[in-house]
Design an enzyme around this catalytic site. Structure first.
Site, PDB file in Angstrom:
ATOM      1  NE  ARG A 135      -7.253   5.464   3.055  1.00 48.74           N
ATOM      2  CZ  ARG A 135      -8.096   4.666   3.711  1.00 48.74           C
ATOM      3  NH1 ARG A 135      -9.286   5.106   4.057  1.00 48.74           N
ATOM      4  NH2 ARG A 135      -7.745   3.432   4.021  1.00 48.74           N
ATOM      5  NE  ARG A 183      -4.260  -1.565   0.380  1.00 47.50           N
ATOM      6  CZ  ARG A 183      -5.299  -1.689   1.195  1.00 47.50           C
ATOM      7  NH1 ARG A 183      -5.495  -0.823   2.150  1.00 47.50           N
ATOM      8  NH2 ARG A 183      -6.151  -2.672   1.020  1.00 47.50           N
ATOM      9  NE  ARG A 205      -9.716   9.467  -1.806  1.00 44.99           N
ATOM     10  CZ  ARG A 205      -9.862   9.198  -0.514  1.00 44.99           C
ATOM     11  NH1 ARG A 205      -9.821   7.957  -0.104  1.00 44.99           N
ATOM     12  NH2 ARG A 205     -10.017  10.162   0.361  1.00 44.99           N
ATOM     13  CG  ASP A 235      -8.949  -3.017  -4.089  1.00 46.92           C
ATOM     14  OD1 ASP A 235      -8.367  -2.389  -3.198  1.00 46.92           O
ATOM     15  OD2 ASP A 235      -9.719  -3.964  -3.858  1.00 46.92           O
ATOM     16  CE1 TYR A 262     -13.168  -7.282   1.883  1.00 43.10           C
ATOM     17  CE2 TYR A 262     -11.492  -8.792   1.080  1.00 43.10           C
ATOM     18  CZ  TYR A 262     -11.871  -7.747   1.899  1.00 43.10           C
ATOM     19  OH  TYR A 262     -10.957  -7.178   2.753  1.00 43.10           O
TER      20      TYR A 262
HETATM   21  O1  CP3 Z   1       0.092  -1.681  -2.450  1.00 38.45           O
HETATM   22  C1  CP3 Z   1      -0.242  -0.754  -3.221  1.00 38.45           C
HETATM   23  O2  CP3 Z   1       0.127   0.431  -3.072  1.00 38.45           O
HETATM   24  C2  CP3 Z   1      -1.104  -1.110  -4.406  1.00 38.45           C
HETATM   25  C3  CP3 Z   1      -2.484  -0.841  -4.275  1.00 38.45           C
HETATM   26  C4  CP3 Z   1      -3.396  -1.774  -3.500  1.00 38.45           C
HETATM   27  C5  CP3 Z   1      -4.629  -1.310  -2.996  1.00 38.45           C
HETATM   28  N1  CP3 Z   1      -5.315  -2.372  -2.507  1.00 38.45           N
HETATM   29  C6  CP3 Z   1      -5.084   0.103  -3.031  1.00 38.45           C
HETATM   30  C7  CP3 Z   1      -6.182   0.514  -2.138  1.00 38.45           C
HETATM   31  C8  CP3 Z   1      -3.322  -3.143  -3.230  1.00 38.45           C
HETATM   32  C9  CP3 Z   1      -2.187  -4.117  -3.491  1.00 38.45           C
HETATM   33  C10 CP3 Z   1      -4.557  -3.509  -2.619  1.00 38.45           C
HETATM   34  C11 CP3 Z   1      -4.888  -4.899  -2.251  1.00 38.45           C
HETATM   35  C12 CP3 Z   1      -6.061  -5.165  -1.408  1.00 38.45           C
HETATM   36  N2  CP3 Z   1      -7.291  -4.575  -1.459  1.00 38.45           N
HETATM   37  C13 CP3 Z   1      -6.124  -6.191  -0.447  1.00 38.45           C
HETATM   38  C14 CP3 Z   1      -5.013  -7.174  -0.153  1.00 38.45           C
HETATM   39  C15 CP3 Z   1      -3.941  -6.584   0.650  1.00 38.45           C
HETATM   40  C16 CP3 Z   1      -4.276  -6.385   2.078  1.00 38.45           C
HETATM   41  O3  CP3 Z   1      -4.261  -5.215   2.509  1.00 38.45           O
HETATM   42  O4  CP3 Z   1      -4.525  -7.386   2.769  1.00 38.45           O
HETATM   43  C17 CP3 Z   1      -7.396  -6.171   0.129  1.00 38.45           C
HETATM   44  C18 CP3 Z   1      -7.908  -7.061   1.231  1.00 38.45           C
HETATM   45  C19 CP3 Z   1      -8.135  -5.156  -0.527  1.00 38.45           C
HETATM   46  C20 CP3 Z   1      -9.556  -4.793  -0.319  1.00 38.45           C
HETATM   47  C21 CP3 Z   1      -9.653  -3.377   0.068  1.00 38.45           C
HETATM   48  N3  CP3 Z   1      -9.552  -2.322  -0.792  1.00 38.45           N
HETATM   49  C22 CP3 Z   1      -9.858  -2.857   1.370  1.00 38.45           C
HETATM   50  C23 CP3 Z   1      -9.983  -3.689   2.620  1.00 38.45           C
HETATM   51  C24 CP3 Z   1      -9.905  -1.461   1.234  1.00 38.45           C
HETATM   52  C25 CP3 Z   1     -10.252  -0.448   2.286  1.00 38.45           C
HETATM   53  C26 CP3 Z   1      -9.075  -0.034   3.035  1.00 38.45           C
HETATM   54  C27 CP3 Z   1      -9.403   1.112   3.973  1.00 38.45           C
HETATM   55  O5  CP3 Z   1      -8.558   1.324   4.844  1.00 38.45           O
HETATM   56  O6  CP3 Z   1     -10.454   1.768   3.838  1.00 38.45           O
HETATM   57  C28 CP3 Z   1      -9.652  -1.147  -0.109  1.00 38.45           C
HETATM   58  C29 CP3 Z   1      -9.523   0.203  -0.683  1.00 38.45           C
HETATM   59  C30 CP3 Z   1      -8.138   0.589  -1.085  1.00 38.45           C
HETATM   60  N4  CP3 Z   1      -7.349  -0.151  -1.902  1.00 38.45           N
HETATM   61  C31 CP3 Z   1      -7.468   1.803  -0.762  1.00 38.45           C
HETATM   62  C32 CP3 Z   1      -6.239   1.764  -1.435  1.00 38.45           C
HETATM   63  C33 CP3 Z   1      -5.183   2.829  -1.469  1.00 38.45           C
HETATM   64  C34 CP3 Z   1      -8.032   2.947   0.080  1.00 38.45           C
HETATM   65  C35 CP3 Z   1      -9.081   3.637  -0.721  1.00 38.45           C
HETATM   66  C36 CP3 Z   1      -9.150   5.106  -0.474  1.00 38.45           C
HETATM   67  O7  CP3 Z   1      -8.367   5.851  -1.105  1.00 38.45           O
HETATM   68  O8  CP3 Z   1      -9.980   5.508   0.340  1.00 38.45           O
END
Ligand code: CP3
Length: 349
Positions: free
Chosen positions: A28, A24, A37, A74, A151
């Site tokens: 944010r 990640r 964003r 994602d 999910y």
């Molecule tokens: O690593 C990176 O920088 C690449 C981008 C990336 C994102 N999601 C961006 C993202 C990657 C590799 C993911 C994978 C992902 N997404 C996983 C597996 C990795 C892990 O963390 O276990 C999972 C379970 C998800 C599902 C997901 N997407 C969740 C649980 C969330 C919410 C997170 C939160 O804190 O609200 C997302 C959204 C998401 N994916 C964000 C980002 C930067 C936040 C969205 C925002 O900008 O508000």
């Protein structure tokens, strides 16, 4: 490739210092991410606009001397392309408008065509590769079938996994049909990312650790192993290093290494030294600093880095990372301290 530390470490070859990237790393905690964003309107539009996805992929690399870029996207793009209608709202986490609620829903699922239904992802990979211009390798990724299934059936994040586990225990045939569709979807998706230019592939099995040993093998590891085999069967993708990361899977590392992957992600509950004893020189290891260390003072970050490097010990095949994703409240200055500490402390003489 100007900086091939990551690729060398994944192949367990000697490096001048330990490579680091951060799960990640675009997100944010960076003000410029929040600004982009905002400009895009929402998270999904950001993912679906290749130029903007490229912009946020590069943002952390402009600030820090990271050794890899990871595609901004994602894991839930695949279920979205299957028609479940993903939304990701601030402070709410991901949610599907049309979660799977019957075995009829499962039978109706198709395998998305990566170049068509997910063309915005492969296009983002092409744009990012062009902009990286050989500076660092680009990591592509997907979710594991088990994690995607959680999910898709729960409809959102879950603490107890009641719906998906009921499906698994009571309707295991339907569960296997769902996983089979996801194995094919994820394999084609990863292969398409490789064809578009991804130089490393990673599978995120975020919820594998919620399973018993038996169920992990049957419902998470076995599907991931079939993905490894399908990717290896593609001539162009076959040589690309594959990383499997099961969060909470530290007690099963030898089993996961049997999948034939190149590297294992480790969360912070694992000792990298013990992990090496269990997997020997079969795979490289990636991890595993506790992400909360980034809230500590600089001297403590330095010490925590020393402990992770010492735990891995001497020898090749270590990729430094956090044990899970970086959280939004982290001060970017602490990320700079981390990256510099890893490179300085691990410098080979
Ligand atoms: O690593 C990176 O920088 C690449 C981008 C990336 C994102 N999601 C961006 C993202 C990657 C590799 C993911 C994978 C992902 N997404 C996983 C597996 C990795 C892990 O963390 O276990 C999972 C379970 C998800 C599902 C997901 N997407 C969740 C649980 C969330 C919410 C997170 C939160 O804190 O609200 C997302 C959204 C998401 N994916 C964000 C980002 C930067 C936040 C969205 C925002 O900008 O508000």
């Amino acid at each position: 490739m100007k900086n091939d530390r990551l690729l060398r470490a994944l192949h367990r070859l000697p490096v001048d210092c330990t490579p680091i990237w951060i799960m990640r790393q675009a997100g944010r905690y960076l003000p410029e991410y929040r600004e982009t964003r905002e400009r895009a309107g929402d998270f999904l539009t950001l993912c679906q606009t290749p130029e903007l996805a490229c912009e946020v992929t590069l943002q952390p690399l402009r600030r820090f001397e990271l050794d890899a870029a990871i595609l901004f996207s994602d894991i839930l793009t695949i279920p979205d392309a299957m028609g479940l209608q993903l939304s990701i709202n601030e402070g709410e986490g991901p949610r599907f408008a049309r979660p799977l609620s019957s075995s009829r829903d499962i039978d109706r699922l198709g395998v998305p065509d990566p170049e068509d239904d997910l063309g915005y992802v492969t296009q983002a990979v092409r744009v990012i590769r062009r902009e990286l211009d050989g500076s660092v390798p680009l990591i592509g990724f997907a979710g594991s079938p088990w994690t995607l299934a959680t999910y898709m059936v729960e409809g959102q994040g879950s603490r107890d996994f009641v719906k998906i586990k009921s499906l698994m225990f009571d309707q295991s045939e339907a569960m296997h049909r769902l996983l089979n569709t996801l194995v094919d979807s994820v394999s084609l998706y990863l292969i398409a990312q490789a064809h578009a230019g991804a130089q490393v592939l990673m599978v995120f099995d975020t919820w594998g650790g919620a399973l018993s040993y038996h169920d992990f093998c049957a419902y998470s590891l076995s599907p991931m192993t079939r993905i490894v085999q399908q990717v290896r069967a593609d001539r162009e993708a076959s040589t690309i290093p594959l990383i499997l990361f099961t969060k909470g899977g530290g007690q099963w590392l030898a089993n996961i290494a049997d999948s034939g992957c190149d590297a294992l992600g480790c969360d912070w509950t694992t000792s990298l030294g013990q992990a090496r004893q269990e997997v020997g020189d079969r795979v490289a290891l990636q991890g595993n600093l506790d992400p909360a260390v980034l809230y500590a003072k600089p001297a403590q970050i330095e010490k925590a880095v020393t402990r992770v490097l010492d735990d891995f010990g001497s020898g090749d095949g270590h990729v430094f990372n956090l044990g899970h994703g970086i959280t939004p409240g982290v001060d970017p200055e602490n990320v700079r301290i981390l990256v510099e500490a890893v490179h300085r402390q691990s410098k080979r003489n």
